[in-house]
Scaffold this motif. Structure first.
Motif, PDB file in Angstrom:
ATOM      1  N   GLY A  42      20.904 -26.900 -31.946  1.00 54.36           N
ATOM      2  CA  GLY A  42      19.697 -26.473 -31.254  1.00 54.36           C
ATOM      3  C   GLY A  42      18.681 -27.589 -31.195  1.00 54.36           C
ATOM      4  O   GLY A  42      18.979 -28.745 -31.533  1.00 54.36           O
ATOM      5  N   ARG A  72      19.145 -17.985 -35.131  1.00 52.75           N
ATOM      6  CA  ARG A  72      20.526 -18.386 -34.836  1.00 52.75           C
ATOM      7  C   ARG A  72      21.586 -17.457 -35.421  1.00 52.75           C
ATOM      8  O   ARG A  72      22.629 -17.223 -34.793  1.00 52.75           O
ATOM      9  CB  ARG A  72      20.755 -19.821 -35.318  1.00 52.75           C
ATOM     10  CG  ARG A  72      19.892 -20.822 -34.569  1.00 52.75           C
ATOM     11  CD  ARG A  72      20.097 -22.237 -35.045  1.00 52.75           C
ATOM     12  NE  ARG A  72      19.160 -23.151 -34.375  1.00 52.75           N
ATOM     13  CZ  ARG A  72      18.984 -24.415 -34.699  1.00 52.75           C
ATOM     14  NH1 ARG A  72      19.695 -24.941 -35.699  1.00 52.75           N
ATOM     15  NH2 ARG A  72      18.118 -25.163 -34.042  1.00 52.75           N
ATOM     16  N   ASP A 307      30.598 -20.671 -27.019  1.00 56.48           N
ATOM     17  CA  ASP A 307      29.149 -20.770 -27.204  1.00 56.48           C
ATOM     18  C   ASP A 307      28.758 -22.165 -27.677  1.00 56.48           C
ATOM     19  O   ASP A 307      27.744 -22.726 -27.233  1.00 56.48           O
ATOM     20  CB  ASP A 307      28.692 -19.719 -28.218  1.00 56.48           C
ATOM     21  CG  ASP A 307      27.173 -19.568 -28.255  1.00 56.48           C
ATOM     22  OD1 ASP A 307      26.526 -19.867 -27.238  1.00 56.48           O
ATOM     23  OD2 ASP A 307      26.639 -19.163 -29.302  1.00 56.48           O
ATOM     24  N   GLN A 311      26.367 -24.810 -25.544  1.00 60.75           N
ATOM     25  CA  GLN A 311      25.134 -25.372 -26.083  1.00 60.75           C
ATOM     26  C   GLN A 311      25.189 -26.897 -26.189  1.00 60.75           C
ATOM     27  O   GLN A 311      24.144 -27.547 -26.251  1.00 60.75           O
ATOM     28  CB  GLN A 311      24.847 -24.782 -27.470  1.00 60.75           C
ATOM     29  CG  GLN A 311      24.470 -23.313 -27.434  1.00 60.75           C
ATOM     30  CD  GLN A 311      23.915 -22.844 -28.760  1.00 60.75           C
ATOM     31  OE1 GLN A 311      22.953 -23.386 -29.279  1.00 60.75           O
ATOM     32  NE2 GLN A 311      24.550 -21.820 -29.334  1.00 60.75           N
ATOM     33  N   ASN A 318      22.386 -25.979 -20.651  1.00 55.51           N
ATOM     34  CA  ASN A 318      22.743 -24.867 -21.532  1.00 55.51           C
ATOM     35  C   ASN A 318      23.263 -23.712 -20.682  1.00 55.51           C
ATOM     36  O   ASN A 318      22.504 -22.870 -20.215  1.00 55.51           O
ATOM     37  CB  ASN A 318      21.521 -24.432 -22.344  1.00 55.51           C
ATOM     38  CG  ASN A 318      21.917 -23.620 -23.567  1.00 55.51           C
ATOM     39  OD1 ASN A 318      22.973 -22.989 -23.585  1.00 55.51           O
ATOM     40  ND2 ASN A 318      21.074 -23.640 -24.574  1.00 55.51           N
TER      41      ASN A 318
END
Length: 343
Positions: A42, A72, A307, A311, A318
């Motif tokens: 992130g 998260r 996922d 990311q 994204n």
């Protein structure tokens, strides 16, 4: 006449061959590694050691704990539950239909769930809770319609169920398109965003219901696991072995639809997972039947991996998780077709 075979919940040797147990353990380990990587991914990146310390409340990094636990971890739990639900649902549908294409996103049940959600978004401007509930109810209604239309002479038949499901799904897809085109721009955009499938902004209000729903539905699937395996031998053979064919098929269809609706309500329509998860698990387990628990574990691993890819996309874009899995699903189908000429 062949005597009926007693079918008990404890008779789950089909699920627990040594190789199957090892595959489940390996997939659980891979899923844990992916989860730790996602928890550290992130804007604020954390090393694996920092993630583990934050999970156990050690290390004294209050910021890491708030980000990991509050932002998260709910997303990771939701992804794992959604992937597991889709993987097991795909395994059930492929077993019932005896067809590798028997997944809920291909035979119309995911489209049916999406119809209910789109109606809520476009016609009523509803919030997330109403959209999720409508998706679940619409998915169940679609399954009931497909089952009734596939019924012929008090039997449905695996292939007929798939073909009717494809037809109903195509019809509902057209209905969805009409609703999107006829709506005003803002609500149409909101519906399109939901249809892309997303794990963004997932909180414990998404993760907890998904986990509880999975805990309630999975035991039902495991209770019927041996009957499901016998159904793959054909309706006549299963009936001679004491299986109530149509009752078992209906129970398992509704179980799989419940899993699909649960996943769709939590993250929107997610393609590819229900199709590929059971197939890959079956290859790893080298099992003659479609394995339920390995299918669920593989589904969770695939969605967590997708996922992570979305990311960490090279361009920095994204992508919504539904688009990522759709892209991977297309590549998977091409690989299967070019590798051995069939899916």
């Amino acid at each position: 006449m062949t005597p009926p075979v007693p079918l008990r919940f404890g008779s789950l040797s089909l699920l627990w061959r040594p190789r199957t147990a090892w595959v489940c353990a390996a997939l659980a380990g891979i899923g844990l590694v992916l989860a730790i990587a996602l928890l550290g991914t992130g804007t604020l990146a954390f090393a694996p050691a920092e993630v583990v310390s934050a999970l156990f409340g050690k290390g004294g990094n209050a910021m890491a704990e708030r980000v990991v636990w509050g932002l998260r971890l709910p997303r990771v739990v939701t992804a794992a539950c959604v992937g597991a639900a889709l993987g097991m649902a795909g395994a059930i549908f492929q077993s019932i239909s005896r067809n590798a294409l028997g997944s809920p996103d291909i035979i119309g049940f995911t489209t049916g769930a999406a119809t209910g959600a789109i109606i809520q978004i476009i016609l009523f401007g509803a919030g997330p809770l109403a959209v999720s509930l409508s998706a679940v109810l619409s998915g169940m209604a679609t399954a009931a319609l497909v089952f009734l239309l596939a019924l012929k002479g008090r039997t449905t038949g695996g292939y007929r169920l798939v073909l009717v499901g494809i037809g109903v799904g195509a019809t509902l897809s057209g209905v969805n398109t009409v609703l999107l085109v006829a709506s005003d721009l803002d609500r149409s955009v909101s519906a399109q965003i939901w249809l892309a499938g997303s794990l963004a902004a997932r909180s414990w209000s998404h993760a907890v219901p998904a986990a509880l729903g999975l805990l309630l539905i999975v035991p039902v699937a495991l209770w019927h696991a041996r009957r499901l395996a016998l159904l793959e031998m054909g309706d006549d053979a299963a009936s001679q072995l004491g299986v109530s064919v149509e009752r078992t098929r209906l129970a398992m269809v509704m179980t799989a639809v419940g899993l699909t609706a649960l996943a769709t309500a939590a993250a929107g329509p997610i393609a590819f997972i229900a199709l590929a998860g059971p197939q890959l698990a079956r290859r790893l387990c080298r099992a003659p039947e479609v394995p339920l628990l390995p299918g669920a574990a593989m589904g969770a691993v695939l969605l967590l991996a997708a996922d992570l890819i979305s990311q960490r996309f090279p361009s920095g874009l994204n992508m919504p998780i539904g688009l990522t899995t759709g892209l991977l699903g297309g590549l998977y189908l091409l690989w299967r077709l070019t590798r051995d000429g069939k899916v």
